[in-house]
Design a protein around this motif. Sequence first.
Motif, PDB file in Angstrom:
ATOM      1  N   SER A 431      17.920  38.051  52.386  1.00 56.03           N
ATOM      2  CA  SER A 431      18.648  36.934  51.576  1.00 56.03           C
ATOM      3  C   SER A 431      19.291  37.758  50.615  1.00 56.03           C
ATOM      4  CB  SER A 431      18.081  35.889  51.036  1.00 56.03           C
ATOM      5  OG  SER A 431      17.459  34.864  52.078  1.00 56.03           O
ATOM      6  N   ALA A 432      18.595  38.563  49.922  1.00 58.25           N
ATOM      7  CA  ALA A 432      19.087  39.225  48.594  1.00 58.25           C
ATOM      8  C   ALA A 432      20.271  40.110  49.257  1.00 58.25           C
ATOM      9  CB  ALA A 432      17.936  39.877  47.671  1.00 58.25           C
ATOM     10  N   VAL A 433      20.010  41.080  50.012  1.00 59.93           N
ATOM     11  CA  VAL A 433      20.939  41.963  50.781  1.00 59.93           C
ATOM     12  C   VAL A 433      22.262  41.508  50.980  1.00 59.93           C
ATOM     13  CG1 VAL A 433      21.246  43.493  52.476  1.00 59.93           C
ATOM     14  CG2 VAL A 433      19.188  43.736  51.395  1.00 59.93           C
ATOM     15  N   LYS A 434      22.217  40.394  51.652  1.00 55.83           N
ATOM     16  CA  LYS A 434      23.423  39.582  52.315  1.00 55.83           C
ATOM     17  C   LYS A 434      24.235  39.053  51.276  1.00 55.83           C
ATOM     18  CE  LYS A 434      22.996  41.027  56.387  1.00 55.83           C
ATOM     19  NZ  LYS A 434      24.162  41.985  56.963  1.00 55.83           N
ATOM     20  N   ARG A 435      23.466  38.424  50.276  1.00 58.84           N
ATOM     21  CA  ARG A 435      24.282  37.940  49.143  1.00 58.84           C
ATOM     22  C   ARG A 435      25.139  38.989  48.137  1.00 58.84           C
ATOM     23  NH1 ARG A 435      24.942  33.072  47.580  1.00 58.84           N
ATOM     24  NH2 ARG A 435      23.084  32.333  48.722  1.00 58.84           N
ATOM     25  N   GLY A 436      24.198  40.061  48.079  1.00 58.39           N
ATOM     26  CA  GLY A 436      24.677  41.350  47.659  1.00 58.39           C
ATOM     27  C   GLY A 436      26.022  41.902  48.347  1.00 58.39           C
ATOM     28  N   GLU A 437      26.113  41.942  49.581  1.00 57.54           N
ATOM     29  CA  GLU A 437      27.001  42.431  50.333  1.00 57.54           C
ATOM     30  C   GLU A 437      28.347  41.469  50.286  1.00 57.54           C
ATOM     31  OE1 GLU A 437      26.079  42.855  54.640  1.00 57.54           O
ATOM     32  OE2 GLU A 437      24.569  44.498  54.047  1.00 57.54           O
ATOM     33  N   TYR A 438      27.963  40.057  50.500  1.00 55.82           N
ATOM     34  CA  TYR A 438      29.100  39.135  50.256  1.00 55.82           C
ATOM     35  C   TYR A 438      29.730  39.397  48.749  1.00 55.82           C
ATOM     36  CZ  TYR A 438      31.796  34.712  49.557  1.00 55.82           C
ATOM     37  OH  TYR A 438      32.682  33.878  49.199  1.00 55.82           O
ATOM     38  N   ASN A 439      28.856  39.332  47.754  1.00 53.43           N
ATOM     39  CA  ASN A 439      29.477  39.612  46.139  1.00 53.43           C
ATOM     40  C   ASN A 439      30.480  40.614  46.305  1.00 53.43           C
ATOM     41  OD1 ASN A 439      28.259  36.943  45.447  1.00 53.43           O
ATOM     42  ND2 ASN A 439      26.454  38.093  44.773  1.00 53.43           N
ATOM     43  N   ALA A 440      29.758  41.934  46.623  1.00 49.63           N
ATOM     44  CA  ALA A 440      30.652  42.957  46.685  1.00 49.63           C
ATOM     45  C   ALA A 440      32.110  42.999  47.396  1.00 49.63           C
ATOM     46  CB  ALA A 440      29.900  44.083  47.387  1.00 49.63           C
ATOM     47  N   LEU A 441      31.868  42.375  48.576  1.00 48.78           N
ATOM     48  CA  LEU A 441      33.302  42.109  49.358  1.00 48.78           C
ATOM     49  C   LEU A 441      34.178  41.059  48.511  1.00 48.78           C
ATOM     50  CD1 LEU A 441      32.003  42.228  53.134  1.00 48.78           C
ATOM     51  CD2 LEU A 441      33.733  43.901  51.748  1.00 48.78           C
ATOM     52  N   ALA A 442      33.569  40.020  48.104  1.00 48.54           N
ATOM     53  CA  ALA A 442      34.259  39.022  47.200  1.00 48.54           C
ATOM     54  C   ALA A 442      35.167  39.524  46.174  1.00 48.54           C
ATOM     55  CB  ALA A 442      33.463  38.014  46.995  1.00 48.54           C
ATOM     56  N   VAL A 443      34.847  40.649  45.492  1.00 55.89           N
ATOM     57  CA  VAL A 443      35.653  41.060  44.516  1.00 55.89           C
ATOM     58  C   VAL A 443      36.893  42.213  44.867  1.00 55.89           C
ATOM     59  CG1 VAL A 443      33.856  40.608  42.800  1.00 55.89           C
ATOM     60  CG2 VAL A 443      34.150  43.087  43.878  1.00 55.89           C
ATOM     61  N   GLU A 444      36.676  42.568  46.186  1.00 58.35           N
ATOM     62  CA  GLU A 444      37.518  43.626  46.507  1.00 58.35           C
ATOM     63  C   GLU A 444      39.075  42.985  46.688  1.00 58.35           C
ATOM     64  OE1 GLU A 444      37.399  46.990  47.083  1.00 58.35           O
ATOM     65  OE2 GLU A 444      35.576  47.016  46.077  1.00 58.35           O
ATOM     66  N   VAL A 445      39.997  43.548  46.436  1.00 53.48           N
ATOM     67  CA  VAL A 445      41.514  43.037  46.806  1.00 53.48           C
ATOM     68  C   VAL A 445      41.936  44.081  48.012  1.00 53.48           C
ATOM     69  CG1 VAL A 445      43.757  43.174  46.078  1.00 53.48           C
ATOM     70  CG2 VAL A 445      41.919  42.648  44.161  1.00 53.48           C
ATOM     71  N   THR A 446      42.226  43.205  49.017  1.00 54.11           N
ATOM     72  CA  THR A 446      42.659  43.923  50.288  1.00 54.11           C
ATOM     73  C   THR A 446      43.963  44.301  50.306  1.00 54.11           C
ATOM     74  OG1 THR A 446      43.056  41.782  51.477  1.00 54.11           O
ATOM     75  CG2 THR A 446      40.711  42.681  51.382  1.00 54.11           C
ATOM     76  N   ASP A 447      44.531  45.067  51.299  1.00 54.85           N
ATOM     77  CA  ASP A 447      45.835  45.472  51.560  1.00 54.85           C
ATOM     78  C   ASP A 447      46.568  44.439  51.888  1.00 54.85           C
ATOM     79  OD1 ASP A 447      45.444  48.012  51.143  1.00 54.85           O
ATOM     80  OD2 ASP A 447      44.980  48.886  53.046  1.00 54.85           O
ATOM     81  N   LEU A 448      46.100  43.282  52.857  1.00 52.97           N
ATOM     82  CA  LEU A 448      46.737  42.286  53.396  1.00 52.97           C
ATOM     83  C   LEU A 448      47.062  41.253  52.047  1.00 52.97           C
ATOM     84  CD1 LEU A 448      47.811  40.551  55.459  1.00 52.97           C
ATOM     85  CD2 LEU A 448      45.597  39.555  55.601  1.00 52.97           C
ATOM     86  N   GLU A 449      46.094  41.197  51.126  1.00 54.37           N
ATOM     87  CA  GLU A 449      46.492  40.386  50.012  1.00 54.37           C
ATOM     88  C   GLU A 449      47.799  41.010  48.994  1.00 54.37           C
ATOM     89  OE1 GLU A 449      42.835  38.674  47.613  1.00 54.37           O
ATOM     90  OE2 GLU A 449      42.141  40.512  48.710  1.00 54.37           O
ATOM     91  N   TRP A 450      47.836  42.229  48.995  1.00 54.75           N
ATOM     92  CA  TRP A 450      48.842  43.142  48.599  1.00 54.75           C
ATOM     93  C   TRP A 450      50.439  42.784  49.231  1.00 54.75           C
ATOM     94  CZ3 TRP A 450      50.610  44.927  43.906  1.00 54.75           C
ATOM     95  CH2 TRP A 450      49.702  45.289  43.186  1.00 54.75           C
ATOM     96  N   GLN A 451      50.031  42.797  50.594  1.00 54.82           N
ATOM     97  CA  GLN A 451      51.265  42.669  51.409  1.00 54.82           C
ATOM     98  C   GLN A 451      51.795  41.116  51.403  1.00 54.82           C
ATOM     99  OE1 GLN A 451      50.594  43.376  55.478  1.00 54.82           O
ATOM    100  NE2 GLN A 451      51.986  42.097  55.988  1.00 54.82           N
ATOM    101  N   LEU A 452      50.819  40.205  51.246  1.00 54.94           N
ATOM    102  CA  LEU A 452      51.122  38.583  51.005  1.00 54.94           C
ATOM    103  C   LEU A 452      51.675  38.327  49.697  1.00 54.94           C
ATOM    104  CD1 LEU A 452      48.508  37.072  53.347  1.00 54.94           C
ATOM    105  CD2 LEU A 452      51.032  37.388  54.004  1.00 54.94           C
ATOM    106  N   TYR A 453      50.964  38.659  49.018  1.00 56.26           N
ATOM    107  CA  TYR A 453      51.158  38.286  47.292  1.00 56.26           C
ATOM    108  C   TYR A 453      51.616  39.253  46.104  1.00 56.26           C
ATOM    109  CZ  TYR A 453      47.598  35.346  49.632  1.00 56.26           C
ATOM    110  OH  TYR A 453      47.029  34.512  50.552  1.00 56.26           O
ATOM    111  N   GLY A 454      51.575  40.567  46.721  1.00 51.73           N
ATOM    112  CA  GLY A 454      51.692  41.437  45.762  1.00 51.73           C
ATOM    113  C   GLY A 454      53.020  41.378  44.992  1.00 51.73           C
ATOM    114  N   THR A 455      53.859  41.299  45.807  1.00 50.88           N
ATOM    115  CA  THR A 455      55.516  41.241  44.999  1.00 50.88           C
ATOM    116  C   THR A 455      56.283  39.932  45.189  1.00 50.88           C
ATOM    117  OG1 THR A 455      56.311  42.351  46.718  1.00 50.88           O
ATOM    118  CG2 THR A 455      55.754  43.913  44.827  1.00 50.88           C
ATOM    119  N   THR A 456      55.489  39.026  45.798  1.00 51.31           N
ATOM    120  CA  THR A 456      56.266  37.766  46.265  1.00 51.31           C
ATOM    121  C   THR A 456      55.744  36.492  45.572  1.00 51.31           C
ATOM    122  OG1 THR A 456      54.722  37.584  48.218  1.00 51.31           O
ATOM    123  CG2 THR A 456      56.786  38.736  48.604  1.00 51.31           C
ATOM    124  N   ILE A 457      54.401  36.429  45.144  1.00 50.53           N
ATOM    125  CA  ILE A 457      53.982  35.129  44.522  1.00 50.53           C
ATOM    126  C   ILE A 457      54.314  34.988  42.985  1.00 50.53           C
ATOM    127  CG2 ILE A 457      51.579  36.197  44.030  1.00 50.53           C
ATOM    128  CD1 ILE A 457      50.820  33.380  45.146  1.00 50.53           C
TER     129      ILE A 457
END
Length: 457
Positions: A431-457
């Motif tokens: 449980s601790a390992v998987k919650r830690g993995e989720y939290n680590a990924l939740a704060v990452e900004v992805t390339d797709l987010e930049w593509q969708l939002y970076g200069t348009t929103i």
Amino acid sequence: MTLIAPLDKAPQSEATQFLDTYPDVQAIDIILSDLHGIGRGKIIRRHELESLFTSGRGMPASLFAQDVSGHDVDAAIEAIDDGGGDSRCWPVPNTLGYQTATGRGLVLLQMEMPDGTPTPYDPRNALMRQVARARALGLTPMGALELEFYLVDKERDADGKPQPARAPMTGRRLSGTNCMSVDELDEMAPFFDAVYEGAAALDLPMESLISEYAVGQFELTLRYRDLAGAADDLVRSKRLLRSTARRFGMEACFMSKPFAQSSGSGMHLHLSLADESGANIFADPSEGMLEPRMLSAIGGIRDSMADSMLLLAPVLNSWRRFAGTVYSPAANTWGAEDRNVALRIPSGAAKTRHFEHRVAGVDANPYLVAALVLGAALDGMEAGTAPGAEGAAGEAEYPPMPGGWLEAIDRFEASETMKSILGAPLHRVLSAVKRGEYNALAVEVTDLEWQLYGTTI
């Protein structure tokens, strides 16, 4: 009562026989499967092999507190709380063999506590607890795991994305779905001939091979046998495929959903139980009638299905496989000869009757999947649980399935059933390992987010 089965340690004679059979082998891979099914261990020299079998080898239990990238998860380290010292690892019986691709030996390991009891954080030990539970009832769990995977080129395409591998015989880049194409298998024959040669050297019972439902996707089946051995077979098979593919300019990919528009890769588990005479207790009692104990086993698995999804879909990518549910069941359903349900009863001879658990992705840990399915089946049999209605009509009888990875983590963490099947220490650390993995990924900004939002929103 909680059963604690002592480790079944391989005899020294296995090491002696290996060394006699392969006098030129100078190194051996010793592999401990972590929570994610990733191999952690060492490469030892020839002269160290016999002492591994007689004295074991030290490795830290903190290996089970790591995320998929090998980083420690602080909350999991705190849960193990062993001071960081080494625990003793021992060879798993009948897993020492020769790797034709590497020229080295290979043996799987299992971990033991300083007091001689099995380490509760080791996923294989969790499976063996459930096997011991079955044996106490006079039953032997039998099973097999199916292995779906992709072969991709080691070189990326012009856009930097993974691309299908080239067929070794023709040099043609694989294209088209070509489901069950024998010609495509023939083009890939040099690679798969090497895989089967490697399997023979490892005494690994690989059987049928098919091209699956996507470009570069394949499936290998493994022979039905004792359940713990079947899980060991799956672990060794993935290592064999990886090492062989590298030597053909390819990579074997075991992501659940590596390509958004292509089918996902599963790891279906077939299960039955044999009595002390070797007879299958799930065999049909009469023509047209299913064995009540098998139906109760299915009922037990359905009771815990929503709580168990983290074990079956353990990482963020796992959940993409369920976006297209054809042959990737994400619902709590069962039925006879229906590949769209989670728990399928295949047709076949009455004496070989069994069920197939179809939910797990190929990225799941086979030891945890086997422990879960066996443990929940035994729960159902002991309680006489009804299987519920077949097909979609029965879904409303059970709690809704998690809608995503975070919800699956929450359900698993709160589940007393998962704690009972895996044991409280492993449940807490996972449980601790998987919650830690989720939290680590939740704060990452992805390339797709930049593509969708970076200069348009």
